[in-house]
Design a protein around this motif. Structure first.
Motif, PDB file in Angstrom:
ATOM      1  N   SER A   2      -8.244   4.840  49.560  1.00 39.15           N
ATOM      2  CA  SER A   2      -6.666   4.186  50.019  1.00 39.15           C
ATOM      3  C   SER A   2      -5.309   3.974  49.246  1.00 39.15           C
ATOM      4  O   SER A   2      -4.525   5.312  49.355  1.00 39.15           O
ATOM      5  CB  SER A   2      -6.685   3.167  50.696  1.00 39.15           C
ATOM      6  N   MET A   3      -5.760   3.869  48.217  1.00 40.15           N
ATOM      7  CA  MET A   3      -4.743   3.548  46.511  1.00 40.15           C
ATOM      8  C   MET A   3      -4.969   4.338  46.556  1.00 40.15           C
ATOM      9  O   MET A   3      -3.395   4.984  46.198  1.00 40.15           O
ATOM     10  CB  MET A   3      -5.223   1.819  46.546  1.00 40.15           C
ATOM     11  N   GLN A   4      -5.089   5.598  46.296  1.00 36.57           N
ATOM     12  CA  GLN A   4      -5.277   6.423  45.396  1.00 36.57           C
ATOM     13  C   GLN A   4      -4.158   7.421  46.331  1.00 36.57           C
ATOM     14  O   GLN A   4      -3.542   8.292  45.698  1.00 36.57           O
ATOM     15  CB  GLN A   4      -7.036   7.577  45.079  1.00 36.57           C
ATOM     16  N   ALA A   5      -4.564   7.508  48.060  1.00 37.65           N
ATOM     17  CA  ALA A   5      -4.162   8.417  48.676  1.00 37.65           C
ATOM     18  C   ALA A   5      -2.967   8.237  48.986  1.00 37.65           C
ATOM     19  O   ALA A   5      -1.825   8.326  48.884  1.00 37.65           O
ATOM     20  CB  ALA A   5      -4.413   8.858  50.257  1.00 37.65           C
ATOM     21  N   GLN A   6      -2.379   6.231  48.672  1.00 35.73           N
ATOM     22  CA  GLN A   6      -1.132   6.351  49.070  1.00 35.73           C
ATOM     23  C   GLN A   6      -0.156   6.654  48.059  1.00 35.73           C
ATOM     24  O   GLN A   6       1.192   6.803  47.494  1.00 35.73           O
ATOM     25  CB  GLN A   6      -0.837   5.100  48.483  1.00 35.73           C
ATOM     26  N   ALA A   7      -0.914   6.131  47.094  1.00 31.81           N
ATOM     27  CA  ALA A   7      -0.379   7.124  45.294  1.00 31.81           C
ATOM     28  C   ALA A   7       0.027   8.205  45.328  1.00 31.81           C
ATOM     29  O   ALA A   7       1.640   8.782  44.651  1.00 31.81           O
ATOM     30  CB  ALA A   7      -1.048   6.820  44.480  1.00 31.81           C
ATOM     31  N   GLU A   8      -1.088   9.395  46.238  1.00 28.73           N
ATOM     32  CA  GLU A   8      -0.297  10.441  45.677  1.00 28.73           C
ATOM     33  C   GLU A   8       0.480  10.866  46.871  1.00 28.73           C
ATOM     34  O   GLU A   8       1.142  11.485  46.323  1.00 28.73           O
ATOM     35  CB  GLU A   8      -1.779  11.369  45.927  1.00 28.73           C
ATOM     36  N   ARG A   9       0.967  10.306  48.337  1.00 29.16           N
ATOM     37  CA  ARG A   9       1.854  10.567  48.958  1.00 29.16           C
ATOM     38  C   ARG A   9       3.222  10.046  48.257  1.00 29.16           C
ATOM     39  O   ARG A   9       4.025  10.513  48.301  1.00 29.16           O
ATOM     40  CB  ARG A   9       1.947   9.525  50.570  1.00 29.16           C
ATOM     41  N   GLU A  10       3.471   8.406  47.664  1.00 32.39           N
ATOM     42  CA  GLU A  10       4.199   8.596  47.011  1.00 32.39           C
ATOM     43  C   GLU A  10       4.719   9.532  45.790  1.00 32.39           C
ATOM     44  O   GLU A  10       6.192   9.935  45.742  1.00 32.39           O
ATOM     45  CB  GLU A  10       4.253   7.194  46.056  1.00 32.39           C
ATOM     46  N   ARG A  11       4.342   9.437  44.704  1.00 29.28           N
ATOM     47  CA  ARG A  11       3.979  10.781  44.121  1.00 29.28           C
ATOM     48  C   ARG A  11       4.789  12.168  45.065  1.00 29.28           C
ATOM     49  O   ARG A  11       5.541  12.865  44.541  1.00 29.28           O
ATOM     50  CB  ARG A  11       2.669  11.399  43.090  1.00 29.28           C
ATOM     51  N   GLN A  12       4.067  12.685  46.037  1.00 26.03           N
ATOM     52  CA  GLN A  12       5.252  13.858  46.472  1.00 26.03           C
ATOM     53  C   GLN A  12       6.428  13.549  47.235  1.00 26.03           C
ATOM     54  O   GLN A  12       7.046  14.047  46.607  1.00 26.03           O
ATOM     55  CB  GLN A  12       3.352  13.864  47.777  1.00 26.03           C
TER      56      GLN A  12
END
Length: 111
Positions: A2-12
């Motif tokens: 979930s941390m990786q998914a959150q980081a990806e959303r923030e990057r996008q």
């Protein structure tokens, strides 16, 4: 995970924000080019922006003195302020000897 998914959303989100900033900059550059050869249109746009900002009741707009001078609003603003003062109790709150004409330089009317 979930941390990786959150980081990806923030990057996008940052990518989208950056793209929006680029598009805005391009639009400003286009606008600048259209005003470049037409100072009257630029002058009118500046006056319209000032008007739009001032028509809200509790809006304070700080305008550089050079902009006021270039728009020739100094005389207009002064006349508006003077008129507003005259419309209430006369300039400085005083009237000339006739009791109708606002005195411009104190209670003696500058005499």
């Amino acid at each position: 995970m979930s941390m990786q998914a959150q980081a990806e959303r923030e990057r996008q989100a940052r990518v989208i924000l950056g793209d929006a900033e680029r598009q805005i900059a391009e639009k400003f550059a286009e606008a600048g080019k259209s005003y470049e050869g037409n100072p009257i249109a630029f002058h009118l746009r500046a006056m319209n922006m000032l008007y739009e900002g001032l028509k809200e009741n509790s809006t304070i707009v700080i305008v550089p003195s050079t902009a006021v001078e270039s728009m020739q609003l100094g005389g207009l603003a002064g006349m508006t302020a003077l008129t507003m003062g005259l419309g209430k109790d006369g300039a400085n709150g005083h009237l000339d000897g006739d009791g109708k004409t606002p005195a411009l330089a104190g209670p003696t009317g500058g005499r």
